[in-house]
Motif scaffolding. Structure first.
Motif, mmCIF file in Angstrom:
data_model
loop_
_atom_site.group_PDB
_atom_site.id
_atom_site.type_symbol
_atom_site.label_atom_id
_atom_site.label_comp_id
_atom_site.label_asym_id
_atom_site.label_seq_id
_atom_site.Cartn_x
_atom_site.Cartn_y
_atom_site.Cartn_z
ATOM 1 N N VAL A 108 -22.978 4.638 -43.561
ATOM 2 C CA VAL A 108 -21.531 4.489 -43.716
ATOM 3 C C VAL A 108 -20.940 4.213 -42.347
ATOM 4 N N VAL A 109 -20.082 3.200 -42.284
ATOM 5 C CA VAL A 109 -19.309 2.955 -41.068
ATOM 6 C C VAL A 109 -17.841 3.046 -41.442
ATOM 7 N N ASP A 110 -17.052 3.700 -40.611
ATOM 8 C CA ASP A 110 -15.622 3.821 -40.900
ATOM 9 C C ASP A 110 -14.818 3.492 -39.639
ATOM 10 N N GLN A 111 -13.545 3.273 -39.845
ATOM 11 C CA GLN A 111 -12.681 2.973 -38.710
ATOM 12 C C GLN A 111 -12.312 4.262 -37.984
ATOM 13 N N ASN A 112 -12.423 4.224 -36.655
ATOM 14 C CA ASN A 112 -12.017 5.330 -35.786
ATOM 15 C C ASN A 112 -12.878 6.580 -35.898
ATOM 16 N N GLU A 113 -13.115 7.045 -37.135
ATOM 17 C CA GLU A 113 -13.841 8.299 -37.293
ATOM 18 C C GLU A 113 -14.607 8.250 -38.602
ATOM 19 N N VAL A 114 -15.818 8.766 -38.608
ATOM 20 C CA VAL A 114 -16.579 8.809 -39.855
ATOM 21 C C VAL A 114 -16.796 10.282 -40.213
ATOM 22 N N SER A 115 -16.416 10.614 -41.449
ATOM 23 C CA SER A 115 -16.374 12.009 -41.885
ATOM 24 C C SER A 115 -17.713 12.722 -41.741
ATOM 25 N N LEU A 116 -17.683 13.945 -41.237
ATOM 26 C CA LEU A 116 -18.891 14.771 -41.121
ATOM 27 C C LEU A 116 -19.446 15.155 -42.492
ATOM 28 N N TYR A 117 -18.570 15.128 -43.508
ATOM 29 C CA TYR A 117 -19.071 15.390 -44.865
ATOM 30 C C TYR A 117 -20.163 14.393 -45.247
ATOM 31 N N LEU A 118 -20.080 13.165 -44.674
ATOM 32 C CA LEU A 118 -21.052 12.131 -45.026
ATOM 33 C C LEU A 118 -22.453 12.463 -44.521
ATOM 34 N N ASP A 119 -22.542 13.180 -43.404
ATOM 35 C CA ASP A 119 -23.866 13.584 -42.927
ATOM 36 C C ASP A 119 -24.555 14.398 -44.010
ATOM 37 N N ALA A 120 -23.772 15.294 -44.635
ATOM 38 C CA ALA A 120 -24.338 16.125 -45.701
ATOM 39 C C ALA A 120 -24.667 15.265 -46.924
ATOM 40 N N GLU A 121 -23.757 14.330 -47.276
ATOM 41 C CA GLU A 121 -24.016 13.481 -48.444
ATOM 42 C C GLU A 121 -25.317 12.690 -48.253
ATOM 43 N N LEU A 122 -25.471 12.093 -47.059
ATOM 44 C CA LEU A 122 -26.666 11.287 -46.805
ATOM 45 C C LEU A 122 -27.931 12.143 -46.865
ATOM 46 N N LEU A 123 -27.866 13.339 -46.297
ATOM 47 C CA LEU A 123 -29.027 14.236 -46.366
ATOM 48 C C LEU A 123 -29.318 14.616 -47.814
ATOM 49 N N GLY A 124 -28.254 14.824 -48.585
ATOM 50 C CA GLY A 124 -28.424 15.139 -50.005
ATOM 51 C C GLY A 124 -29.083 13.996 -50.756
ATOM 52 N N ILE A 125 -28.682 12.756 -50.437
ATOM 53 C CA ILE A 125 -29.251 11.583 -51.104
ATOM 54 C C ILE A 125 -30.729 11.437 -50.734
ATOM 55 N N VAL A 126 -31.025 11.586 -49.439
ATOM 56 C CA VAL A 126 -32.420 11.476 -48.999
ATOM 57 C C VAL A 126 -33.266 12.547 -49.688
ATOM 58 N N HIS A 127 -32.733 13.762 -49.749
ATOM 59 C CA HIS A 127 -33.447 14.834 -50.446
ATOM 60 C C HIS A 127 -33.696 14.435 -51.901
ATOM 61 N N ALA A 128 -32.668 13.914 -52.568
ATOM 62 C CA ALA A 128 -32.800 13.537 -53.983
ATOM 63 C C ALA A 128 -33.866 12.460 -54.162
ATOM 64 N N VAL A 129 -33.896 11.487 -53.244
ATOM 65 C CA VAL A 129 -34.881 10.399 -53.344
ATOM 66 C C VAL A 129 -36.296 10.943 -53.155
ATOM 67 N N LEU A 130 -36.505 11.709 -52.083
ATOM 68 C CA LEU A 130 -37.857 12.193 -51.764
ATOM 69 C C LEU A 130 -38.347 13.185 -52.808
ATOM 70 N N ASP A 131 -37.401 13.940 -53.369
ATOM 71 C CA ASP A 131 -37.762 14.970 -54.334
ATOM 72 C C ASP A 131 -38.393 14.378 -55.593
ATOM 73 N N ARG A 132 -38.120 13.099 -55.871
ATOM 74 C CA ARG A 132 -38.685 12.452 -57.061
ATOM 75 C C ARG A 132 -40.076 11.907 -56.810
ATOM 76 N N MET A 133 -40.493 11.895 -55.540
ATOM 77 C CA MET A 133 -41.805 11.324 -55.219
ATOM 78 C C MET A 133 -42.862 12.429 -55.196
ATOM 79 N N PRO A 134 -44.101 12.089 -55.560
ATOM 80 C CA PRO A 134 -45.167 13.108 -55.603
ATOM 81 C C PRO A 134 -45.735 13.387 -54.218
ATOM 82 N N LEU A 135 -44.879 13.900 -53.322
ATOM 83 C CA LEU A 135 -45.260 14.043 -51.917
ATOM 84 C C LEU A 135 -45.914 15.388 -51.625
ATOM 85 N N GLY A 136 -45.849 16.307 -52.580
ATOM 86 C CA GLY A 136 -46.424 17.629 -52.333
ATOM 87 C C GLY A 136 -45.661 18.417 -51.287
#
Lengths: 438, 438
Positions: B137-165
């Protein structure tokens, strides 16, 4: 921190197109449809590296396509393999089949949707990086002529779904050209075909002059050639017209029989756009039988939007086995550039988001996330506004991204959910557990 | 025609992986799932050319990634822009945003799934061409810190579906490292961070020796550093442990507050795998705040399978506007190579074909095609055997491609349709208009 002056001001690189989000959505939709159609016919997906050894790219002799080579910026080129970017998907596929033949099931039917690179001068519809959508079959010893018809049927089915305003698939067989020229007593048939291939560009007078000049044909023979390449018929009516020219040669007979077979088999498939057109020559020298190309009827000067043919010996360039193939290639980037340029596709979707979930306040953050996560689990693309901005700002964002619904989670604990239909302008209570798109 | 000896015998190119059809099906399925998850959160797709101007790739100064340059094989390099292949997707994205900013809606949330190239020495999990799946995400002037959590949540959701053990997301903030070192009185904080980044590789003794040697820290201060980077806690418990070290600096406070915010916001998302881990430094120099990486718990030496962070100034390298960003990148090819190597995914599907339609005889060609076309219209992936081979040959093909059903169209006009369930071994009458998968 304040921004300093940029250290480098970027600009587009000529010949390397990139799309805006609205255009990218169209590109992805078309790619998805093409892939689904290819899979519908039982073809498997393949992807090969962007990079091949130069020896592979040049294995059929110098190509007329400009190849890009790659080098490490700080590399010592000594001892490194000479590598280049692929200029089409057929040569890498042939190399792949030769390399992995023991692990593949034949007939091997594959599709491949990837970019290719050519260092040519960019012009309308001609790029240095562009996506091709290829579909090919390679078989052991012999590849069925029925497949030529199947591939043409698939290409027709794919193009027929696009808003192209009409297209034509022009089908020929290399053996007809070679055999006809041989029947006229010419030895250098490849040179003559190269001249005939320029008919559209330089016109019949100059073609005739070349044939009688450099190539030494009689005026009569040159006239025969021009009559041959003017033959274009639906179905197999072409065969009678060829026969009427009175030239005879076993390779010509073989070519006519093959093209006849393909045109007749094609009747079982969607084929409205197909014509036997004896002027088609195709520059690439690996084709040995059927050749074809597709053009837009409304833009005849635009060049081909798809092409393909049979290659009896391409895989054999890399293997001792006899592995002939037949394939088709759809020029997706070229097609897209025309669709965009002529305004043939609406660019009215800036995202695939179903609803923007409003971020009401810091205190309601967890409720807002939980609402969005619930809607996602139910299959919606739900986007949470990233911070508790003013409501007007959040609604303006939804409007600009053309998001159809705005979801209002509770603004205070225990409050109601509401959803606004942005088109209808109606806002009403809704339950994230049960709501469906009206 | 008989096959001549091959003109060139191909072999795999080290560092440029290519998959067999069974593996490619897994790769495509994972890509589809990743894409669907990214779209679920409202991110739009983007694709940029493989090629960027070298000035763009080097705009942040020399990178530690080996860049490939490209040249035309027969080109006269005079007057041509110096071009190179992208080595990640973040720099091209930053360039894209700077170039097209007037056509974009901010906050601009995009994902991008494309290959990147690095001329590094290939080794386990490290390739010269590999797919990355990026979300930013890129935003003007400031990018919300909430997005750091959203992105980590998305990455977690993606990896959690893979059989990574099992995997772990290790999260840090650059400001903690910089501020802590500054609080210890060190000026060259970047050099010290580079040393601390080697902790896993060279161990604490050598790190301490470097800090007290070249960098001139006292033994006490070096000990403090080592205590800092050993802090790893779920949630925001890390903050108390940092405070206990008694170092104070405004940048340190800012970093602790930001990481605390992110760790707390993350509780609203899937986050089981997340730890605040102050040893994470990430080599790339464009990160300015949050940084993170993901590792496989069962293979700790394998290296990171995803990474990301905040970059306040990257887009500004190409623009006068202030456009900070935050992003995450999933190393799909690296993950796939591990899944294949460890046998963590079944490779039991060689095609997505639902049924092979038998080609009974030349005379029944049109009926066979019509049957297959009918099944395709009804949504099945129906593959027609390409020529009227012996029935045993056709069935053997279906078996080898692991096609679940074989469809027998009428073998004579007016005859019955039958379908064979290859697993159950049962063959019975069926109607192409109504048949459904049992």
């Amino acid at each position: 921190m304040s921004s300093a002056a940029p250290s480098y001001r970027p600009h587009p690189i000529s010949g390397f197109p990139e799309w805006l989000p609205q255009q990218r959505i169209v590109e992805q939709r078309l790619m998805d449809e093409i892939r689904a159609t290819f899979e519908r016919y039982g073809y498997v997906s393949l992807a090969t590296p962007a990079v091949e050894e130069l020896d592979v790219l040049l294995a059929k002799g110098e190509t007329d396509k400009e190849i890009y080579t790659i080098q490490r910026l700080h590399g010592d080129s000594q001892g490194e393999a000479r590598l280049g970017l692929r200029y089409d998907l057929t040569v890498p596929f042939a190399r792949y089949v030769a390399l992995h033949q023991n692990a593949l099931v034949f007939p091997f039917k594959r599709y491949q949707i990837q970019p290719v690179w050519r260092g040519e001068r960019p012009q309308e519809g001609r790029f240095r990086e562009f996506y091709q959508c290829d579909i090919d079959v390679v078989d052991q010893n012999e590849v069925s002529l029925y497949l030529d018809a199947e591939l043409l049927g698939i290409v027709h089915a794919v193009l027929d779904r696009m808003p192209l305003g009409g297209f034509r698939l022009r089908i020929n067989n290399r053996k007809i050209l070679h055999g006809f020229l041989a029947g006229l007593g010419l030895a250098a048939t490849a040179d003559a075909i190269r001249v005939l291939d320029k008919l559209d560009k330089i016109g019949p007078e100059k073609v005739a002059a070349s044939l009688t000049g450099e190539l030494g044909l009689s005026a009569d023979a040159a006239g025969q050639c021009l009559r041959l390449v003017r033959i274009a018929t639906p179905g197999d009516a072409f065969a009678e017209q060829v026969a009427a020219l009175g030239v005879s040669h076993p390779v010509l007979d073989e070519g006519v029989a093959e093209l006849r077979f393909v045109m007749n088999a094609l009747r079982a498939y969607p084929h409205r756009s197909a014509v036997a057109d004896l002027s088609i020559a195709r520059g690439f020298d690996y084709y040995t039988g059927t050749i074809f190309e597709g053009v837009l009827t409304a833009y005849p000067a635009f060049g081909s939007i798809c092409a393909g043919g049979r290659y009896e010996n391409l895989v054999g360039t890399f293997s001792n086995k006899r592995l002939p193939g037949v394939g088709a290639s759809i020029g997706l980037t070229r097609i897209l550039s025309k669709l965009f340029q002529e305004g043939l596709v609406p660019l009215d979707t800036a995202s695939l988001t179903d609803m923007l979930v409003v971020f009401p306040s810091e205190a309601m953050f967890e409720t807002a996330v939980a609402t969005a996560e619930r809607l996602r689990l139910r299959g919606f693309n739900a986007e949470l506004y990233p911070h508790p901005a003013k409501l007007g700002t959040q609604l303006k964002y939804a409007n600009r991204k053309q998001v159809p619904f705005v979801w209002f989670p509770p603004f205070e604990p225990g409050g109601p959910h509401e959803v606004k239909d942005m088109k209808a302008g109606i806002q009403q209570a809704a339950d994230p557990e049960t709501w469906t798109r009206p």
